[in-house]
Design a protein around this motif. Sequence first.
Motif, mmCIF file in Angstrom:
data_model
loop_
_atom_site.group_PDB
_atom_site.id
_atom_site.type_symbol
_atom_site.label_atom_id
_atom_site.label_comp_id
_atom_site.label_asym_id
_atom_site.label_seq_id
_atom_site.Cartn_x
_atom_site.Cartn_y
_atom_site.Cartn_z
ATOM 1 N N MET A 198 48.834 50.381 29.477
ATOM 2 C CA MET A 198 47.438 50.039 29.231
ATOM 3 C C MET A 198 46.524 51.219 29.550
ATOM 4 S SD MET A 198 45.819 47.266 28.161
ATOM 5 C CE MET A 198 44.857 48.287 27.074
ATOM 6 N N SER A 199 46.801 51.895 30.646
ATOM 7 C CA SER A 199 45.983 53.036 31.055
ATOM 8 C C SER A 199 46.029 54.147 30.016
ATOM 9 C CB SER A 199 46.464 53.572 32.406
ATOM 10 O OG SER A 199 46.339 52.606 33.419
ATOM 11 N N TYR A 200 47.209 54.411 29.497
ATOM 12 C CA TYR A 200 47.361 55.491 28.518
ATOM 13 C C TYR A 200 46.662 55.142 27.210
ATOM 14 C CZ TYR A 200 49.666 59.293 25.972
ATOM 15 O OH TYR A 200 49.924 60.421 25.234
ATOM 16 N N TYR A 201 46.722 53.882 26.819
ATOM 17 C CA TYR A 201 46.033 53.459 25.599
ATOM 18 C C TYR A 201 44.520 53.648 25.754
ATOM 19 C CZ TYR A 201 44.592 50.795 21.529
ATOM 20 O OH TYR A 201 44.022 50.439 20.337
ATOM 21 N N ILE A 202 43.987 53.257 26.894
ATOM 22 C CA ILE A 202 42.548 53.410 27.131
ATOM 23 C C ILE A 202 42.154 54.885 27.115
ATOM 24 C CG2 ILE A 202 40.732 53.096 28.866
ATOM 25 C CD1 ILE A 202 42.174 50.462 29.656
ATOM 26 N N LEU A 203 43.001 55.738 27.691
ATOM 27 C CA LEU A 203 42.732 57.177 27.673
ATOM 28 C C LEU A 203 42.674 57.701 26.243
ATOM 29 C CD1 LEU A 203 42.547 59.919 29.291
ATOM 30 C CD2 LEU A 203 45.030 60.069 28.973
ATOM 31 N N GLN A 204 43.578 57.240 25.401
ATOM 32 C CA GLN A 204 43.641 57.719 24.022
ATOM 33 C C GLN A 204 42.579 57.087 23.131
ATOM 34 O OE1 GLN A 204 47.911 56.878 23.189
ATOM 35 N NE2 GLN A 204 48.005 59.067 22.732
ATOM 36 N N HIS A 205 42.076 55.914 23.520
ATOM 37 C CA HIS A 205 41.105 55.188 22.692
ATOM 38 C C HIS A 205 39.887 54.809 23.529
ATOM 39 C CE1 HIS A 205 45.128 54.539 20.928
ATOM 40 N NE2 HIS A 205 44.507 54.609 19.769
ATOM 41 N N PRO A 206 39.127 55.799 23.991
ATOM 42 C CA PRO A 206 37.988 55.500 24.864
ATOM 43 C C PRO A 206 36.922 54.625 24.206
ATOM 44 C CG PRO A 206 37.932 57.786 24.108
ATOM 45 C CD PRO A 206 39.269 57.237 23.724
ATOM 46 N N ALA A 207 36.851 54.661 22.880
ATOM 47 C CA ALA A 207 35.834 53.861 22.186
ATOM 48 C C ALA A 207 36.249 52.397 22.035
ATOM 49 C CB ALA A 207 35.546 54.460 20.809
ATOM 50 N N SER A 208 37.473 52.069 22.426
ATOM 51 C CA SER A 208 37.960 50.695 22.257
ATOM 52 C C SER A 208 37.207 49.713 23.154
ATOM 53 C CB SER A 208 39.453 50.618 22.570
ATOM 54 O OG SER A 208 39.697 50.848 23.953
ATOM 55 N N GLY A 209 36.663 50.195 24.255
ATOM 56 C CA GLY A 209 35.969 49.300 25.185
ATOM 57 C C GLY A 209 36.908 48.476 26.042
ATOM 58 N N LEU A 210 38.224 48.736 25.940
ATOM 59 C CA LEU A 210 39.177 47.966 26.746
ATOM 60 C C LEU A 210 39.094 48.400 28.209
ATOM 61 C CD1 LEU A 210 42.361 47.845 24.480
ATOM 62 C CD2 LEU A 210 40.384 46.315 24.526
ATOM 63 N N ARG A 211 39.413 47.448 29.091
ATOM 64 C CA ARG A 211 39.402 47.717 30.526
ATOM 65 C C ARG A 211 40.711 47.271 31.138
ATOM 66 N NH1 ARG A 211 35.677 43.963 32.554
ATOM 67 N NH2 ARG A 211 35.489 43.023 30.488
ATOM 68 N N LEU A 212 41.066 47.903 32.248
ATOM 69 C CA LEU A 212 42.264 47.522 32.991
ATOM 70 C C LEU A 212 41.851 46.993 34.350
ATOM 71 C CD1 LEU A 212 45.599 49.405 33.396
ATOM 72 C CD2 LEU A 212 44.290 48.812 35.433
ATOM 73 N N VAL A 213 42.420 45.855 34.726
ATOM 74 C CA VAL A 213 42.163 45.263 36.038
ATOM 75 C C VAL A 213 43.513 45.018 36.711
ATOM 76 C CG1 VAL A 213 41.118 43.340 37.297
ATOM 77 C CG2 VAL A 213 40.111 44.103 35.136
ATOM 78 N N ASN A 214 43.626 45.419 37.961
ATOM 79 C CA ASN A 214 44.852 45.145 38.718
ATOM 80 C C ASN A 214 44.798 43.692 39.197
ATOM 81 O OD1 ASN A 214 46.106 47.776 38.576
ATOM 82 N ND2 ASN A 214 44.464 48.489 39.914
ATOM 83 N N ALA A 215 44.895 42.809 38.234
ATOM 84 C CA ALA A 215 44.644 41.390 38.489
ATOM 85 C C ALA A 215 45.868 40.624 38.961
ATOM 86 C CB ALA A 215 44.107 40.734 37.210
ATOM 87 N N PHE A 216 47.019 41.307 39.040
ATOM 88 C CA PHE A 216 48.230 40.606 39.453
ATOM 89 C C PHE A 216 48.692 41.027 40.845
ATOM 90 C CE2 PHE A 216 48.525 40.553 34.742
ATOM 91 C CZ PHE A 216 48.537 39.178 34.560
ATOM 92 N N ASP A 217 47.836 41.700 41.601
ATOM 93 C CA ASP A 217 48.223 42.138 42.944
ATOM 94 C C ASP A 217 48.538 40.965 43.860
ATOM 95 O OD1 ASP A 217 48.022 44.766 42.239
ATOM 96 O OD2 ASP A 217 46.161 45.169 43.343
ATOM 97 N N SER A 218 47.983 39.798 43.554
ATOM 98 C CA SER A 218 48.237 38.618 44.380
ATOM 99 C C SER A 218 49.562 37.941 44.034
ATOM 100 C CB SER A 218 47.097 37.601 44.201
ATOM 101 O OG SER A 218 47.036 37.148 42.841
ATOM 102 N N GLU A 219 50.233 38.441 42.999
ATOM 103 C CA GLU A 219 51.482 37.836 42.539
ATOM 104 C C GLU A 219 52.635 38.830 42.776
ATOM 105 O OE1 GLU A 219 54.274 35.824 41.802
ATOM 106 O OE2 GLU A 219 52.410 34.700 41.453
ATOM 107 N N PRO A 220 53.419 38.644 43.853
ATOM 108 C CA PRO A 220 54.475 39.603 44.219
ATOM 109 C C PRO A 220 55.491 39.877 43.108
ATOM 110 C CG PRO A 220 54.112 38.020 45.988
ATOM 111 C CD PRO A 220 53.330 37.528 44.806
ATOM 112 N N GLN A 221 55.714 38.901 42.237
ATOM 113 C CA GLN A 221 56.704 39.103 41.174
ATOM 114 C C GLN A 221 56.242 40.101 40.113
ATOM 115 O OE1 GLN A 221 59.096 35.396 39.958
ATOM 116 N NE2 GLN A 221 57.088 34.575 40.468
ATOM 117 N N LEU A 222 54.943 40.382 40.081
ATOM 118 C CA LEU A 222 54.398 41.207 39.006
ATOM 119 C C LEU A 222 53.889 42.564 39.479
ATOM 120 C CD1 LEU A 222 52.531 38.464 36.947
ATOM 121 C CD2 LEU A 222 54.855 39.335 36.655
#
Length: 269
Positions: A198-222
């Motif tokens: 996801m991070s690399y895609y955002i770097l390559q497509h800055p105009a996409s408006g996509l964001r990355l959130v570390n939203a699974f830190d509360s889930e040990p399996q992920l």
Amino acid sequence: MTSSSVLPARVRARLALCALACATALLAGADEAAARTLAEVKSLGAISMCANRDALPYASNKPETPGFQIEIGRAIAEGLGVPLNIEWILPRRRANVVNCDMMLDSINDPKVQEGRLLLSRPYQKSGLALGLGRDAEAISDFKELKKDQKIGAMVSSVANMVLIKAGKTTSPYAFQSDLVEDLAKGELYGAAVSMATMSYYILQHPASGLRLVNAFDSEPQLTWEVSVGLRKSDQALVDAVNEVLDRMLADGSLTRIYAKYGVEHRRPQ
């Protein structure tokens, strides 16, 4: 880890009977031919690592963008005072056949790796992240997602199961690239995808408006930590690799390598 929306201990052809027997014999022979100890690496004057030639941002055979695994591997080899030889493999399990020494982004779980790999100190906190579309609400945890917000996830993956169990709406995908593409098109509200991808895609497509959130830190399996896996080596080589990693962590070179590919260096605790 190359493209990776699957989990550590859950890391996963079929041939005609004769072909299977031949393949089994080949793998058995390769397993017996141990990868190198530190003394053997020094004597040979080189260390090898296994990598996928087409798996950016992890690794590639493109000189201008080799991927962070290759760059970290080269830095380790340089720290050991030897050149790096790269064995291009796909899938990862073919490491037995080519008998390489190092496998980067190995899950830092000694019990899972026992008998297969010795592990360096962990150098990165990895796992899945939540990619969000341009107009998505700001959240910090996947549990904040609303039921009608469709989240793409790899079919039969742990992420898909976790999201469904939490009462979220999912859309299954067979390929991570399709998942990210549909997120960029606005066909998904979010996507459970590897942090690096996801991070690399955002770097390559800055105009996409996509964001990355570390939203699974509360889930040990992920979420998990990764180490350098050393195949059938010795503690002396593990210690030598750890010394190199310690220097790279201290001087910020690991952080700089990841940053070239748009990836956050999340230092393990």
